[in-house]
Design a protein around this motif. Sequence first.
Motif, mmCIF file in Angstrom:
data_model
loop_
_atom_site.group_PDB
_atom_site.id
_atom_site.type_symbol
_atom_site.label_atom_id
_atom_site.label_comp_id
_atom_site.label_asym_id
_atom_site.label_seq_id
_atom_site.Cartn_x
_atom_site.Cartn_y
_atom_site.Cartn_z
ATOM 1 N N PHE A 1 0.839 -1.190 0.000
ATOM 2 C CA PHE A 1 0.000 0.000 0.000
ATOM 3 C C PHE A 1 0.881 1.250 0.000
ATOM 4 C CE2 PHE A 1 -3.794 -2.398 1.266
ATOM 5 C CZ PHE A 1 -3.226 -3.516 1.855
ATOM 6 N N TYR B 1 0.497 5.264 0.972
ATOM 7 C CA TYR B 1 -0.308 6.289 1.616
ATOM 8 C C TYR B 1 0.416 7.627 1.551
ATOM 9 C CZ TYR B 1 -3.623 3.088 3.911
ATOM 10 O OH TYR B 1 -4.617 2.174 4.184
ATOM 11 N N LEU C 1 -5.093 6.782 1.259
ATOM 12 C CA LEU C 1 -4.626 5.639 0.493
ATOM 13 C C LEU C 1 -4.545 6.033 -0.972
ATOM 14 C CD1 LEU C 1 -3.899 2.629 0.275
ATOM 15 C CD2 LEU C 1 -6.353 2.155 0.035
ATOM 16 N N TYR D 1 -3.068 0.380 -3.959
ATOM 17 C CA TYR D 1 -2.540 -0.832 -3.346
ATOM 18 C C TYR D 1 -2.433 -1.952 -4.371
ATOM 19 C CZ TYR D 1 -7.116 -3.194 -2.563
ATOM 20 O OH TYR D 1 -8.336 -3.825 -2.691
ATOM 21 N N SER E 1 1.399 -6.085 3.886
ATOM 22 C CA SER E 1 0.673 -7.029 4.741
ATOM 23 C C SER E 1 0.624 -8.379 4.061
ATOM 24 C CB SER E 1 -0.744 -6.526 5.027
ATOM 25 O OG SER E 1 -1.554 -6.630 3.879
ATOM 26 N N ARG F 1 -1.892 -11.007 3.058
ATOM 27 C CA ARG F 1 -3.320 -11.187 2.841
ATOM 28 C C ARG F 1 -3.605 -12.685 2.796
ATOM 29 N NH1 ARG F 1 -7.159 -8.262 -1.571
ATOM 30 N NH2 ARG F 1 -8.991 -9.566 -1.321
ATOM 31 N N GLY G 1 -8.138 -13.556 5.982
ATOM 32 C CA GLY G 1 -8.601 -13.124 7.300
ATOM 33 C C GLY G 1 -8.198 -11.701 7.546
ATOM 34 N N VAL G 2 -7.995 -11.383 8.795
ATOM 35 C CA VAL G 2 -7.629 -10.016 9.133
ATOM 36 C C VAL G 2 -6.137 -9.829 8.975
ATOM 37 C CG1 VAL G 2 -7.648 -8.270 10.922
ATOM 38 C CG2 VAL G 2 -9.527 -9.888 10.734
ATOM 39 N N GLY G 3 -5.743 -8.845 8.253
ATOM 40 C CA GLY G 3 -4.336 -8.574 8.047
ATOM 41 C C GLY G 3 -3.890 -7.358 8.804
ATOM 42 N N GLU G 4 -2.648 -7.334 9.157
ATOM 43 C CA GLU G 4 -2.071 -6.157 9.808
ATOM 44 C C GLU G 4 -1.163 -5.457 8.815
ATOM 45 O OE1 GLU G 4 0.190 -6.991 13.311
ATOM 46 O OE2 GLU G 4 1.175 -5.033 13.305
ATOM 47 N N LEU G 5 -1.338 -4.143 8.696
ATOM 48 C CA LEU G 5 -0.456 -3.368 7.850
ATOM 49 C C LEU G 5 0.788 -2.978 8.639
ATOM 50 C CD1 LEU G 5 -3.017 -3.230 6.084
ATOM 51 C CD2 LEU G 5 -2.408 -0.856 5.569
ATOM 52 N N PHE H 1 3.996 -0.559 8.502
ATOM 53 C CA PHE H 1 4.381 0.665 7.816
ATOM 54 C C PHE H 1 5.888 0.887 7.847
ATOM 55 C CE2 PHE H 1 0.531 3.093 6.802
ATOM 56 C CZ PHE H 1 -0.430 2.320 7.427
ATOM 57 N N GLY H 2 6.388 1.475 6.770
ATOM 58 C CA GLY H 2 7.748 1.995 6.779
ATOM 59 C C GLY H 2 7.805 3.309 7.517
ATOM 60 N N TYR I 1 -14.080 -4.068 10.401
ATOM 61 C CA TYR I 1 -12.879 -4.387 11.143
ATOM 62 C C TYR I 1 -12.307 -3.035 11.581
ATOM 63 C CZ TYR I 1 -13.129 -9.034 9.028
ATOM 64 O OH TYR I 1 -13.535 -10.280 8.630
ATOM 65 N N PHE J 1 -9.310 -0.718 13.840
ATOM 66 C CA PHE J 1 -7.914 -0.733 14.254
ATOM 67 C C PHE J 1 -7.568 0.590 14.952
ATOM 68 C CE2 PHE J 1 -6.706 -4.254 11.360
ATOM 69 C CZ PHE J 1 -7.777 -4.224 10.476
ATOM 70 N N TYR K 1 -3.898 2.641 15.571
ATOM 71 C CA TYR K 1 -2.466 2.719 15.316
ATOM 72 C C TYR K 1 -1.888 3.894 16.097
ATOM 73 C CZ TYR K 1 -2.304 -0.608 11.389
ATOM 74 O OH TYR K 1 -2.329 -1.740 10.612
ATOM 75 N N LEU L 1 3.558 4.137 11.295
ATOM 76 C CA LEU L 1 2.468 3.765 12.192
ATOM 77 C C LEU L 1 2.669 2.348 12.704
ATOM 78 C CD1 LEU L 1 1.277 6.061 10.274
ATOM 79 C CD2 LEU L 1 -0.952 5.135 10.921
ATOM 80 N N LEU M 1 0.741 -0.827 14.896
ATOM 81 C CA LEU M 1 -0.561 -1.326 15.334
ATOM 82 C C LEU M 1 -0.614 -1.456 16.855
ATOM 83 C CD1 LEU M 1 -3.334 -2.499 14.456
ATOM 84 C CD2 LEU M 1 -2.256 -4.757 14.572
ATOM 85 N N LYS N 1 -6.629 -4.442 17.339
ATOM 86 C CA LYS N 1 -7.579 -4.564 16.239
ATOM 87 C C LYS N 1 -8.812 -5.328 16.698
ATOM 88 C CE LYS N 1 -5.022 -8.577 14.476
ATOM 89 N NZ LYS N 1 -4.092 -9.048 13.420
ATOM 90 N N THR O 1 -11.835 -7.760 15.436
ATOM 91 C CA THR O 1 -12.110 -8.643 14.307
ATOM 92 C C THR O 1 -13.410 -9.408 14.485
ATOM 93 O OG1 THR O 1 -10.926 -10.481 15.346
ATOM 94 C CG2 THR O 1 -9.638 -8.960 13.993
ATOM 95 N N GLN P 1 -12.694 -5.387 4.832
ATOM 96 C CA GLN P 1 -12.139 -6.688 4.489
ATOM 97 C C GLN P 1 -10.952 -7.043 5.363
ATOM 98 O OE1 GLN P 1 -11.519 -7.511 0.326
ATOM 99 N NE2 GLN P 1 -12.942 -5.902 -0.289
ATOM 100 N N GLY P 2 -11.001 -6.601 6.595
ATOM 101 C CA GLY P 2 -9.942 -6.966 7.520
ATOM 102 C C GLY P 2 -8.610 -6.331 7.225
ATOM 103 N N GLY P 3 -8.603 -5.324 6.388
ATOM 104 C CA GLY P 3 -7.340 -4.671 6.066
ATOM 105 C C GLY P 3 -6.810 -5.086 4.710
#
Lengths: 115, 114
Positions: free
Chosen positions: A33, A35, A45, A48, A95, A97, A100-104, A106-107, B32, B34, B36, B44, B46, B49, B51, B96-98
């Motif tokens: 992604f 941003y 955003l 992506y 992330s 993918r 399910g639920v993903g965590e981003l 970040f740089g 979903y 979150f 940060y 950023l 996390l 979250k 879910t 969509q969960g991110g």
Amino acid sequence: DAGVIQSPRHEVTEMGQEVTLRCKPISGHNSLFWYRQTMMRGLELLIYFNNNVPIDDSGMPEDRFSAKMPNASFSTLKIQPSEPRDSAVYFCASSLRRGGVGELFFGEGSRLTVL
Amino acid sequence: AQSVTQLGSHVSVSEGALVLLRCNYSSSVPPYLFWYVQYPNQGLQLLLKYTSAATLVKGINGFEAEFKKSETSFHLTKPSAHMSDAAEYFCAVSAQGGADGLTFGKGTHLIIQP
């Protein structure tokens, strides 16, 4: 483990110049992604990718902006020609993918100043 | 479409006091959610979250948030503020969960008074 790596961390350029921002996602991640963060608009955003394919570029402000992901370990965001209103911090995030639920992740961002 | 609204661009609390950062969301599908945190000149990170598994979510650094569907809220709390909590906090939502990226609020700058 290495996180998301962005370069350059800081870029100062003059209006009309081409700017290229680079991102190396976390190894094994399949989504990336871009941003943009400004005081006025917050975090937006831009685009992506999933499995190196651009999925949604509706956030790209105009044709001066373009992004590519030639392989799973590298992406670029290019601005040509740059304008002072493009000054912002640009973040790349990746992330994994898996449906399910993903965590981003970040740089640290690339701070761009266009004079 | 999804959106989040963070109430208060700046929140100031005394060290040791309760931290409460407010977030309300809008979503056409079950969201979903979150939180940060962003420290100066950093990306950023996390905090926690939601879910749909449990309405009370615990995160890192002693933070937690409660999902309240009836109030469309996901407020962030910490019982006792520490100086190291001073940072910018962002609430975000995804359908969509991110996987499709996150829509962020404008952020709340947390100031800790000694």
